[in-house]
Design a protein around this motif. Sequence first.
Motif, mmCIF file in Angstrom:
data_model
loop_
_atom_site.group_PDB
_atom_site.id
_atom_site.type_symbol
_atom_site.label_atom_id
_atom_site.label_comp_id
_atom_site.label_asym_id
_atom_site.label_seq_id
_atom_site.Cartn_x
_atom_site.Cartn_y
_atom_site.Cartn_z
ATOM 1 N N GLU A 125 34.100 -25.015 22.703
ATOM 2 C CA GLU A 125 34.022 -23.990 21.668
ATOM 3 C C GLU A 125 33.587 -24.630 20.346
ATOM 4 O OE1 GLU A 125 36.646 -20.384 22.581
ATOM 5 O OE2 GLU A 125 37.929 -21.850 21.620
ATOM 6 N N HIS A 145 43.199 -25.220 20.956
ATOM 7 C CA HIS A 145 42.295 -24.287 20.277
ATOM 8 C C HIS A 145 42.094 -24.773 18.836
ATOM 9 C CE1 HIS A 145 40.584 -20.743 18.465
ATOM 10 N NE2 HIS A 145 40.314 -20.314 19.691
ATOM 11 N N LYS A 152 44.754 -13.717 20.439
ATOM 12 C CA LYS A 152 45.164 -14.210 19.108
ATOM 13 C C LYS A 152 46.296 -13.335 18.528
ATOM 14 C CE LYS A 152 40.588 -16.114 18.631
ATOM 15 N NZ LYS A 152 39.578 -16.709 17.785
ATOM 16 N N SER A 159 32.238 -16.299 19.909
ATOM 17 C CA SER A 159 31.462 -15.069 19.665
ATOM 18 C C SER A 159 30.816 -14.483 20.918
ATOM 19 C CB SER A 159 30.397 -15.321 18.588
ATOM 20 O OG SER A 159 31.006 -15.648 17.358
ATOM 21 N N GLY A 205 34.435 -16.608 16.123
ATOM 22 C CA GLY A 205 34.681 -15.478 15.222
ATOM 23 C C GLY A 205 33.608 -15.254 14.168
#
Length: 257
Positions: A168, A96, A12, A214, A174
């Motif tokens: 995801e 994403h 990122k 995560s 996160g």
Amino acid sequence: MDKVPLVVGNWKMELSHKSAVEVFSAMKKMMTIKEYPVEIVVCPSYPSLAVIAAESKASGIAIGAQNIYHEERGAHTGKVSVVQIREFVTWCIIGHSEVRAAEGDSDLLITQKAKLLLQHGITPIVCIGESEADHAAGNTISIISLQIDVLLSSLDRVSLLKTPIAYEPLWAIGTGVLPDSNEVCEVVLLIRKKIAEKFDTELAERVRILYGGSVTAENVQQYISGPCADGVLVGGASVHPRDFLAIAEQVGHAYAR
Ligand code: PGA
């Protein structure tokens, strides 16, 4: 089966160029997991791609980008095209959820990007996932089905075989909130079922499906110990060489068993 698990690090905007180079060189020094069959990719930000790509030679770590623009060339201020990254990367994350949210990328546009990357010899990693609201409302399966249907309607067999899909859930990215591994397995099986229906079961088994959200060295085991995910897409933990390689080692080990 000749399927090798895949571990992808999405850096990122976490690191300055200087730190990115330092993290990569530390990772390279720590690479001791060659005995396990696992493919490892890290995706730094654009400004660091050239230097890290040069550093990556013979490291056992492949380099990817975090996104591309859907046009090959043209007057597109602030965008980066496949042509500009192709000498540095062999992988690229697309779809994403952070990009979908910021840029409004649709599933159709994401398949366009996948095709463009494949034309230039870069492997796309296509991210899909449902929002927290959709998860709470029990819509996970229908949302994932829609996303996968668009992908399957545009990619042919050969392209799909090369294209890992990363599941995801948006609410797990996160946040430290982890989905139940059975739920992840259910989504992975759904994706395989859809591929089998459109193509065949052999292809459905061979396409690599990852879990992301995560993931840490402490929690990865639950997602890779069953017959479900073929690896993981790691954000936060991937900028810590020891943690990231510990994840890769566990994935390789689980697969080698
Ligand atoms: P996270 O990110 O591991 O920090 O949750 C995953 C991702 O964004 O791909």
